[in-house]
Scaffold this motif. Structure first.
Motif, PDB file in Angstrom:
ATOM      1  N   LYS A 173      -8.467   8.514  -2.235  1.00  0.00           N
ATOM      2  CA  LYS A 173      -7.522   7.614  -2.896  1.00  0.00           C
ATOM      3  C   LYS A 173      -6.916   6.627  -1.902  1.00  0.00           C
ATOM      4  N   ASN A 174      -6.693   7.088  -0.658  1.00  0.00           N
ATOM      5  CA  ASN A 174      -6.176   6.182   0.373  1.00  0.00           C
ATOM      6  C   ASN A 174      -7.127   5.009   0.610  1.00  0.00           C
ATOM      7  N   ILE A 175      -8.436   5.305   0.633  1.00  0.00           N
ATOM      8  CA  ILE A 175      -9.430   4.259   0.866  1.00  0.00           C
ATOM      9  C   ILE A 175      -9.296   3.161  -0.182  1.00  0.00           C
ATOM     10  N   TYR A 176      -9.097   3.567  -1.427  1.00  0.00           N
ATOM     11  CA  TYR A 176      -9.012   2.572  -2.499  1.00  0.00           C
ATOM     12  C   TYR A 176      -7.672   1.849  -2.524  1.00  0.00           C
ATOM     13  N   ILE A 177      -6.619   2.515  -2.105  1.00  0.00           N
ATOM     14  CA  ILE A 177      -5.332   1.815  -1.982  1.00  0.00           C
ATOM     15  C   ILE A 177      -5.443   0.730  -0.911  1.00  0.00           C
ATOM     16  N   LEU A 178      -6.061   1.068   0.241  1.00  0.00           N
ATOM     17  CA  LEU A 178      -6.213   0.099   1.329  1.00  0.00           C
ATOM     18  C   LEU A 178      -7.145  -1.039   0.927  1.00  0.00           C
ATOM     19  N   ALA A 179      -8.218  -0.716   0.222  1.00  0.00           N
ATOM     20  CA  ALA A 179      -9.152  -1.755  -0.209  1.00  0.00           C
ATOM     21  C   ALA A 179      -8.514  -2.667  -1.246  1.00  0.00           C
ATOM     22  N   ARG A 180      -7.696  -2.081  -2.105  1.00  0.00           N
ATOM     23  CA  ARG A 180      -7.010  -2.849  -3.136  1.00  0.00           C
ATOM     24  C   ARG A 180      -6.128  -3.934  -2.509  1.00  0.00           C
ATOM     25  N   ASN A 181      -5.586  -3.627  -1.334  1.00  0.00           N
ATOM     26  CA  ASN A 181      -4.712  -4.581  -0.637  1.00  0.00           C
ATOM     27  C   ASN A 181      -5.457  -5.350   0.456  1.00  0.00           C
ATOM     28  N   HIS A 189      -1.152  -5.490 -11.911  1.00  0.00           N
ATOM     29  CA  HIS A 189       0.037  -4.792 -11.402  1.00  0.00           C
ATOM     30  C   HIS A 189      -0.306  -3.454 -10.781  1.00  0.00           C
ATOM     31  N   THR A 190      -1.467  -2.890 -11.142  1.00  0.00           N
ATOM     32  CA  THR A 190      -1.891  -1.620 -10.561  1.00  0.00           C
ATOM     33  C   THR A 190      -2.748  -1.831  -9.322  1.00  0.00           C
ATOM     34  N   CYS A 191      -3.640  -2.827  -9.397  1.00  0.00           N
ATOM     35  CA  CYS A 191      -4.672  -2.990  -8.365  1.00  0.00           C
ATOM     36  C   CYS A 191      -4.380  -4.088  -7.352  1.00  0.00           C
ATOM     37  N   GLY A 192      -3.362  -4.882  -7.594  1.00  0.00           N
ATOM     38  CA  GLY A 192      -3.052  -5.963  -6.661  1.00  0.00           C
ATOM     39  C   GLY A 192      -3.754  -7.264  -7.022  1.00  0.00           C
ATOM     40  N   PRO A 193      -3.801  -8.217  -6.084  1.00  0.00           N
ATOM     41  CA  PRO A 193      -4.371  -9.544  -6.362  1.00  0.00           C
ATOM     42  C   PRO A 193      -5.843  -9.464  -6.761  1.00  0.00           C
ATOM     43  N   LEU A 194      -6.236 -10.257  -7.754  1.00  0.00           N
ATOM     44  CA  LEU A 194      -7.634 -10.326  -8.127  1.00  0.00           C
ATOM     45  C   LEU A 194      -8.380 -11.183  -7.122  1.00  0.00           C
ATOM     46  N   ALA A 195      -9.640 -10.877  -6.913  1.00  0.00           N
ATOM     47  CA  ALA A 195     -10.443 -11.569  -5.911  1.00  0.00           C
ATOM     48  C   ALA A 195     -10.474 -13.063  -6.187  1.00  0.00           C
ATOM     49  N   THR A 196     -10.335 -13.870  -5.120  1.00  0.00           N
ATOM     50  CA  THR A 196     -10.335 -15.329  -5.261  1.00  0.00           C
ATOM     51  C   THR A 196     -11.615 -15.819  -5.915  1.00  0.00           C
ATOM     52  N   GLU A 197     -12.749 -15.200  -5.531  1.00  0.00           N
ATOM     53  CA  GLU A 197     -14.010 -15.658  -6.092  1.00  0.00           C
ATOM     54  C   GLU A 197     -14.085 -15.411  -7.595  1.00  0.00           C
ATOM     55  N   TYR A 198     -13.380 -14.367  -8.093  1.00  0.00           N
ATOM     56  CA  TYR A 198     -13.356 -14.146  -9.539  1.00  0.00           C
ATOM     57  C   TYR A 198     -12.580 -15.266 -10.223  1.00  0.00           C
ATOM     58  N   THR A 199     -11.400 -15.588  -9.682  1.00  0.00           N
ATOM     59  CA  THR A 199     -10.596 -16.651 -10.278  1.00  0.00           C
ATOM     60  C   THR A 199     -11.373 -17.962 -10.309  1.00  0.00           C
ATOM     61  N   GLN A 200     -12.040 -18.284  -9.202  1.00  0.00           N
ATOM     62  CA  GLN A 200     -12.818 -19.524  -9.157  1.00  0.00           C
ATOM     63  C   GLN A 200     -13.995 -19.468 -10.123  1.00  0.00           C
ATOM     64  N   GLY A 201     -14.630 -18.296 -10.215  1.00  0.00           N
ATOM     65  CA  GLY A 201     -15.741 -18.155 -11.145  1.00  0.00           C
ATOM     66  C   GLY A 201     -15.296 -18.312 -12.581  1.00  0.00           C
ATOM     67  N   LEU A 202     -14.122 -17.773 -12.902  1.00  0.00           N
ATOM     68  CA  LEU A 202     -13.586 -17.907 -14.248  1.00  0.00           C
ATOM     69  C   LEU A 202     -13.325 -19.381 -14.569  1.00  0.00           C
ATOM     70  N   LEU A 203     -12.701 -20.094 -13.631  1.00  0.00           N
ATOM     71  CA  LEU A 203     -12.446 -21.522 -13.835  1.00  0.00           C
ATOM     72  C   LEU A 203     -13.753 -22.292 -14.011  1.00  0.00           C
ATOM     73  N   ALA A 223       0.829  -1.203   0.000  1.00  0.00           N
ATOM     74  CA  ALA A 223       0.000   0.000   0.000  1.00  0.00           C
ATOM     75  C   ALA A 223       0.869   1.261   0.000  1.00  0.00           C
ATOM     76  N   ALA A 224       1.951   1.224   0.765  1.00  0.00           N
ATOM     77  CA  ALA A 224       2.868   2.376   0.816  1.00  0.00           C
ATOM     78  C   ALA A 224       3.496   2.626  -0.553  1.00  0.00           C
ATOM     79  N   ARG A 225       3.866   1.539  -1.246  1.00  0.00           N
ATOM     80  CA  ARG A 225       4.458   1.689  -2.573  1.00  0.00           C
ATOM     81  C   ARG A 225       3.453   2.271  -3.571  1.00  0.00           C
ATOM     82  N   GLN A 226       2.179   2.041  -3.316  1.00  0.00           N
ATOM     83  CA  GLN A 226       1.130   2.539  -4.219  1.00  0.00           C
ATOM     84  C   GLN A 226       0.709   3.965  -3.882  1.00  0.00           C
ATOM     85  N   GLY A 227       1.383   4.581  -2.899  1.00  0.00           N
ATOM     86  CA  GLY A 227       1.130   5.994  -2.603  1.00  0.00           C
ATOM     87  C   GLY A 227       0.281   6.263  -1.382  1.00  0.00           C
TER      88      GLY A 227
END
Length: 480
Positions: A162-170, A291-305, A147-151
């Motif tokens: 913007k801080n709220i979204y950086i924290l939520a992203r992580n 690379h901008t937003c961090g890890p994609l939600a696990t439920e998305y990956t499972q839904g895609l599979l 989060a610190a690296r993302q500003g």
């Protein structure tokens, strides 16, 4: 033309009706605003700007205005109106963030802070809450570092949103749809203000500076993510990743194709496993990261599979647009709405696949082997109990497949069905894949493009028919 003009005039009349027309509800007015935005008519700009001052329809008016060019004569009035609207958004964002029903967990961290103080000094609340969170989660220092690296600047008032979204992203603090709506309106307002008065008009507008090493690296990463990989490169990655932990950066639309590759390779190695078992193993091995937003939600990956698995089970083509949407950031928890990346980094770790796969096969072989042995011991001699010749005949086509179930590729090289225009076909294909029209330009290069690879005849014909409905002349060919 006359009908269209009448429609525009009616929409404008519905957008800002006189007070005595009480039958024109706010809902009708909001729909009129959005319709005017979609029609992109210049004469709609001034009525929409007037509607921006009305709290009942201002959000729809802002969304519509963001799709229209600003007339030069209206620039000063537009700037003043949007700056006032943006100031109201700031208040609304803070009010929504401190919604006790939706954000109770975060607010309880600083339970002794009065609500009035929280809203008056949101940055103080955020800093205190983050300090408590870090004490409660000492094992997640890496997330804070990211989060610190993302500003992240928790004690900055102007960067609160913007801080709220950086924290939520992580995945530190959450966001929710109502908050996202306000944030998206912020982004639209900022873009319009910057287009009129330049970046200095928005104090917290973040722009990239030339020569910044981090931003240059990010640009290079963006370029990589927009580059489509060849079928050979994707196959090489699949084979490599099944041997050792590997990562690849690829456009979103190719992620399902990589999943297909993993499935086919594993199906070849572990023939006794069914598709559900293979995809279950894959779900534990695949990680996706923007690379901008961090890890994609696990439920998305499972839904895609799950969607890819359904495609295998039903034999229908993958709807890539439905699976990937437009931006990788759309699937990251607390995604950055400004993310323009259309690709992700896929990491595959095969360490948890081989052992459970072999264990499943061993159990299945044991279960299937018992009845065979009992039949041979119980009836060693009778003529009727000699099915070996029949079984031998059945085993031959399994080892040497007959030509009938050949694989087919579906190709398209930009040809149009008679009577269709290029724009119509582009719109049709974009609708088929559920992506923006700009993303289908590659289909019209004039060179054959494989749009579906290695499918059965029925699936190939379905894909060709889908392209025909879009006005495109696709074709299939048998793969040797």
């Amino acid at each position: 033309m006359a009908n269209k003009k009448i429609n525009v005039e009616k929409l404008i009349a519905d957008l800002n009706p006189p007070k005595w027309k009480i039958w024109i509800t706010p809902k009708v007015r909001r729909e009129a605003a959005l319709s005017l935005g979609r029609m992109k008519k210049a004469e709609a700009f001034e009525p929409l700007l007037t509607a921006l001052e009305d709290p009942k329809v201002q959000d729809s008016a802002m969304e519509a205005l963001s799709s229209l060019p600003v007339p030069g004569k209206q620039a000063a009035r537009t700037l003043k109106a949007i700056l006032a609207y943006r100031q109201g958004l700031k208040v609304r964002f803070i009010e929504e963030f401190f919604n006790e029903n939706r954000n109770s967990t975060t607010m309880k961290m600083v339970g002794d802070m009065p609500m009035t103080t929280m809203k008056a000094e949101p940055e103080s609340f955020l800093g205190a809450a983050l300090s408590i969170w870090s004490q409660l989660n000492p094992d997640r220092e890496e997330d804070l570092d990211a989060a610190a690296r993302q500003g992240l600047a928790p004690y900055s008032r102007k960067k609160f949103r913007k801080n709220i979204y950086i924290l939520a992203r992580n995945e530190i603090f959450p966001t929710w749809p109502e908050l996202d709506v306000i944030n998206n309106l912020f982004e639209a307002a900022d873009e319009m203000i910057v287009s009129i008065a330049g970046q200095e008009a928005v104090p917290d507008y973040e722009h990239r500076k030339e020569g910044d090493d981090n931003n240059d690296a990010s640009k290079r990463k963006d370029a990589e993510m927009g580059k489509e990989l060849s079928d050979e490169a994707l196959h090489d990655f699949v084979v490599k990743a099944l041997g050792a932990k590997s990562a690849i950066t690829t456009p979103m639309l190719q992620i399902p194709l990589i999943m297909e590759g993993f499935f086919k390779e594993l199906k070849g190695r572990y023939a006794l496993l069914d598709s559900q078992e293979i995809f279950k193993l894959l779900s534990g091995a695949v990680r996706l990261n923007c690379h901008t937003c961090g890890p994609l939600a696990t439920e998305y990956t499972q839904g895609l599979l799950g969607k890819v698995e359904e495609s295998f089970e039903s034999g229908t083509p993958l709807d890539l647009g439905e699976l990937t949407n437009a931006s990788a950031g759309s699937f990251a928890k607390g995604h950055n709405p400004g993310c323009k990346g259309f690709g992700v980094e896929l990491t595959f770790d095969p360490s948890g696949i081989e052992a459970p796969a072999k264990a499943i096969e061993a159990r299945r072989e044991a279960a299937e082997g018992k009845p065979v042995k009992e039949e041979k011991e119980a009836a060693p001699a009778p003529a009727q109990a000699a099915p070996e010749p029949v079984q031998a005949e059945l085993e031959i086509p399994l080892e040497k497949p007959a030509p009938a179930p050949s694989a087919y590729n579906v190709l398209y090289k930009g040809e149009l069905i008679e009577g269709k225009t290029l724009d119509e076909v582009k719109q049709g294909i974009a609708k088929l894949y559920k992506v923006d029209v700009s993303k289908v330009e590659g289909f019209f290069s004039g060179k054959p493009r494989v749009v579906k690879k290695g499918v059965n005849r029925e699936t190939a014909e379905k894909m060709v028919a889908a392209f025909q409905r879009a006005g495109a002349k696709a074709y299939w060919e048998e793969v040797s």
